[in-house]
Motif scaffolding. Structure first.
Motif, PDB file in Angstrom:
ATOM      1  N   ASN A 163       0.773  -1.215   0.282  1.00 23.58           N
ATOM      2  CA  ASN A 163       0.000   0.098   0.091  1.00 23.58           C
ATOM      3  C   ASN A 163       0.883   1.194  -0.185  1.00 23.58           C
ATOM      4  O   ASN A 163       1.711   1.358   0.934  1.00 23.58           O
ATOM      5  N   ALA A 164       0.481   2.114  -0.860  1.00 21.32           N
ATOM      6  CA  ALA A 164       1.353   3.328  -0.905  1.00 21.32           C
ATOM      7  C   ALA A 164       0.737   4.683  -0.033  1.00 21.32           C
ATOM      8  O   ALA A 164      -0.597   4.707   0.164  1.00 21.32           O
ATOM      9  N   THR A 165       1.547   5.021   0.774  1.00 21.48           N
ATOM     10  CA  THR A 165       1.201   6.223   1.746  1.00 21.48           C
ATOM     11  C   THR A 165       1.783   7.407   1.466  1.00 21.48           C
ATOM     12  O   THR A 165       2.701   7.518   1.206  1.00 21.48           O
ATOM     13  N   GLN A 166       0.630   8.584   1.507  1.00 24.47           N
ATOM     14  CA  GLN A 166       1.286   9.885   1.123  1.00 24.47           C
ATOM     15  C   GLN A 166       1.719  10.002   0.029  1.00 24.47           C
ATOM     16  O   GLN A 166       2.731  11.007   0.057  1.00 24.47           O
ATOM     17  N   ILE A 167       1.432   9.329  -1.121  1.00 29.45           N
ATOM     18  CA  ILE A 167       1.976   9.562  -2.436  1.00 29.45           C
ATOM     19  C   ILE A 167       1.018  10.218  -3.295  1.00 29.45           C
ATOM     20  O   ILE A 167       0.039   9.339  -3.688  1.00 29.45           O
ATOM     21  N   TYR A 168       0.854  11.218  -3.302  1.00 30.11           N
ATOM     22  CA  TYR A 168      -0.142  11.958  -4.053  1.00 30.11           C
ATOM     23  C   TYR A 168       0.345  13.567  -4.625  1.00 30.11           C
ATOM     24  O   TYR A 168       1.234  14.121  -3.978  1.00 30.11           O
ATOM     25  N   ALA A 169      -0.412  13.874  -5.541  1.00 32.24           N
ATOM     26  CA  ALA A 169      -0.240  15.130  -6.135  1.00 32.24           C
ATOM     27  C   ALA A 169      -1.428  15.931  -6.826  1.00 32.24           C
ATOM     28  O   ALA A 169      -2.501  15.120  -7.065  1.00 32.24           O
ATOM     29  N   PRO A 170      -1.441  17.106  -7.191  1.00 39.59           N
ATOM     30  CA  PRO A 170      -2.572  17.577  -7.947  1.00 39.59           C
ATOM     31  C   PRO A 170      -2.455  17.181  -9.061  1.00 39.59           C
ATOM     32  O   PRO A 170      -1.296  16.940  -9.936  1.00 39.59           O
ATOM     33  N   ALA A 171      -3.592  16.755  -9.723  1.00 38.60           N
ATOM     34  CA  ALA A 171      -3.791  16.053 -11.095  1.00 38.60           C
ATOM     35  C   ALA A 171      -3.056  16.804 -12.137  1.00 38.60           C
ATOM     36  O   ALA A 171      -2.993  16.310 -13.185  1.00 38.60           O
ATOM     37  N   VAL A 172      -2.846  18.257 -12.149  1.00 40.37           N
ATOM     38  CA  VAL A 172      -2.140  18.736 -13.398  1.00 40.37           C
ATOM     39  C   VAL A 172      -0.622  18.740 -13.127  1.00 40.37           C
ATOM     40  O   VAL A 172       0.109  19.196 -13.853  1.00 40.37           O
ATOM     41  N   SER A 173      -0.027  18.131 -12.031  1.00 40.87           N
ATOM     42  CA  SER A 173       1.280  17.994 -11.874  1.00 40.87           C
ATOM     43  C   SER A 173       1.636  16.695 -11.962  1.00 40.87           C
ATOM     44  O   SER A 173       0.929  15.750 -11.915  1.00 40.87           O
ATOM     45  N   SER A 174       2.891  16.317 -11.899  1.00 41.36           N
ATOM     46  CA  SER A 174       3.530  15.122 -11.818  1.00 41.36           C
ATOM     47  C   SER A 174       4.128  14.966 -10.339  1.00 41.36           C
ATOM     48  O   SER A 174       4.045  15.973  -9.456  1.00 41.36           O
ATOM     49  N   TYR A 175       4.460  13.812  -9.891  1.00 39.82           N
ATOM     50  CA  TYR A 175       4.680  13.504  -8.650  1.00 39.82           C
ATOM     51  C   TYR A 175       6.290  13.194  -8.621  1.00 39.82           C
ATOM     52  O   TYR A 175       6.656  12.011  -9.186  1.00 39.82           O
ATOM     53  N   HIS A 179      12.892   9.102  -2.577  1.00 38.27           N
ATOM     54  CA  HIS A 179      13.261   7.671  -2.540  1.00 38.27           C
ATOM     55  C   HIS A 179      11.752   7.124  -2.335  1.00 38.27           C
ATOM     56  O   HIS A 179      10.932   7.741  -1.545  1.00 38.27           O
ATOM     57  N   ILE A 180      11.226   6.261  -2.864  1.00 31.85           N
ATOM     58  CA  ILE A 180       9.939   5.505  -2.727  1.00 31.85           C
ATOM     59  C   ILE A 180      10.348   4.321  -2.603  1.00 31.85           C
ATOM     60  O   ILE A 180      11.099   3.404  -3.286  1.00 31.85           O
ATOM     61  N   SER A 181      10.142   3.626  -1.157  1.00 35.68           N
ATOM     62  CA  SER A 181      10.614   2.297  -1.101  1.00 35.68           C
ATOM     63  C   SER A 181       9.862   1.787   0.260  1.00 35.68           C
ATOM     64  O   SER A 181       9.167   2.151   1.066  1.00 35.68           O
ATOM     65  N   SER A 182      10.084   0.437   0.636  1.00 37.24           N
ATOM     66  CA  SER A 182       9.359  -0.346   1.513  1.00 37.24           C
ATOM     67  C   SER A 182      10.328  -0.501   2.615  1.00 37.24           C
ATOM     68  O   SER A 182      10.198  -1.073   3.787  1.00 37.24           O
ATOM     69  N   LEU A 183      11.615   0.178   2.626  1.00 31.73           N
ATOM     70  CA  LEU A 183      12.532  -0.073   3.717  1.00 31.73           C
ATOM     71  C   LEU A 183      12.554   1.262   4.494  1.00 31.73           C
ATOM     72  O   LEU A 183      11.808   2.457   4.239  1.00 31.73           O
ATOM     73  N   LEU A 189       7.352   4.524   2.539  1.00 35.36           N
ATOM     74  CA  LEU A 189       6.338   4.934   1.740  1.00 35.36           C
ATOM     75  C   LEU A 189       5.483   3.892   1.077  1.00 35.36           C
ATOM     76  O   LEU A 189       4.329   4.007   0.635  1.00 35.36           O
ATOM     77  N   LEU A 190       5.964   2.692   1.156  1.00 35.69           N
ATOM     78  CA  LEU A 190       5.331   1.309   0.508  1.00 35.69           C
ATOM     79  C   LEU A 190       5.290   0.531   1.710  1.00 35.69           C
ATOM     80  O   LEU A 190       6.386  -0.029   2.213  1.00 35.69           O
ATOM     81  N   GLU A 191       4.211   0.331   2.244  1.00 37.32           N
ATOM     82  CA  GLU A 191       3.852  -0.866   3.115  1.00 37.32           C
ATOM     83  C   GLU A 191       3.406  -1.919   2.963  1.00 37.32           C
ATOM     84  O   GLU A 191       2.429  -2.155   1.914  1.00 37.32           O
ATOM     85  N   PRO A 192       3.847  -3.227   3.478  1.00 35.62           N
ATOM     86  CA  PRO A 192       3.196  -4.616   3.032  1.00 35.62           C
ATOM     87  C   PRO A 192       1.833  -4.431   3.409  1.00 35.62           C
ATOM     88  O   PRO A 192       1.286  -3.988   4.362  1.00 35.62           O
TER      89      PRO A 192
END
Length: 290
Positions: A163-175, A179-183, A189-192
């Motif tokens: 599950n991704a946590t707090q990975i979001y942005a305005p739709a007119v933008s990129s994100y 680091h995006i990781s399960s570590l 930011l990536l949780e089992p």
């Protein structure tokens, strides 16, 4: 969303579309006004370039002659705990990349990016999939997109979900995020998703991660909304050291002022003593004459 969703490929059928933990329909994204303001300031002061300055170009998903998903990372690494460690960067982004995007799709509200790597090392039929959604929020009068989950399918039937946590942005933008990781060392930011699958056996890490799944214009990334937090460990340490130095300076000034007051008191003491002594002399002489 159930398996009947038309956006789900065969590899995703059999489980529900995960609900993003920090976004709920009709409410604000899980970010306060201050954090959104800080993110905009970071974006304005140090904007992420619309095209990454690297040898590899972003991965593009095109439907009906139009690019609808862009994805790029400086490093893409997966590791099966105590076993296989695989760097998939070249396979995903190099000009000779052998990654297959079959099963990917996009619409105004949902998007799936499915990276089929085939057989890698001793992993058979390795697939990494990103599930994204786009939601309009009346309270902010704009749409926000979020990365809801990441899935690793391997050996044909086994799956690890995050599950991704707090990975979001305005739709007119990129994100964008460094680091995006399960570590845990990268803020996880990536949780089992559960203890029932193989997600606890896997680690997945993206370095210099950037994605856009909605409102892609001209086949290029829009200016990025960065995940950088204002209160990073380095900033907190700097603030703490500044506070300590300020306290030391305040104590030093207090001691200097205290010493000056002592010196002034010492300077006046002899004059007071002589004056009182002079006043007492006539009385002493009178007593002596008697």
């Amino acid at each position: 969303m159930t398996a009947s969703n038309p956006f789900l490929s065969d590899s995703h059928r059999g489980y529900e579309w995960p609900v993003h933990q920090s976004l709920t329909q009709g409410s604000l994204p899980a970010v306060g006004t201050l954090k959104r303001t800080i993110r905009k300031l970071l974006q304005a002061s140090n904007p992420t370039p619309s095209t990454p300055s690297t040898p590899f170009s972003p991965l593009k998903l095109t439907e009906n002659g139009k690019t609808c998903i862009l994805f790029w990372a400086k490093k893409l690494i997966v590791k099966l705990r105590n076993h296989t460690h695989v760097d998939l960067t070249d396979r995903a982004f190099s000009p000779s990349a052998r990654v297959d995007l079959k099963g990917s799709s996009c619409s105004e509200e949902k998007a799936i990016l499915s990276l089929r790597f085939g057989d890698v090392a001793d992993l058979k039929g390795l697939v990494i999939s990103f599930l994204l959604s786009n939601t309009y929020y009346e309270s902010t009068a704009q749409s926000w997109f979020s990365l809801d989950s990441v899935h690793i399918l391997y050996n044909r039937t086994k799956e690890a979900s995050f599950n991704a946590t707090q990975i979001y942005a305005p739709a007119v933008s990129s994100y964008h995020c460094q680091h995006i990781s399960s570590l845990h060392k990268y803020d996880t930011l990536l949780e089992p998703s559960s203890h029932g699958d193989d997600s606890l056996l896997w680690h997945i890490t993206f370095i210099d991660f950037q994605i856009q799944a909605f409102n892609v214009e001209g086949g290029r990334f829009s200016p990025a909304s960065d995940c950088a937090s204002f209160f990073t460990p380095a900033i907190l340490m700097g603030l703490l050291m500044s506070l300590i130095l300020l306290l030391v300076l305040a104590y030093a000034l207090h001691m200097v002022l205290h010493l000056k007051s002592i010196e002034q008191l010492d300077e006046h003491r002899p004059a007071v003593y002589l004056e009182s002594e002079a006043e007492s002399e006539p009385g002493d002489k009178g007593h002596a004459g008697q």
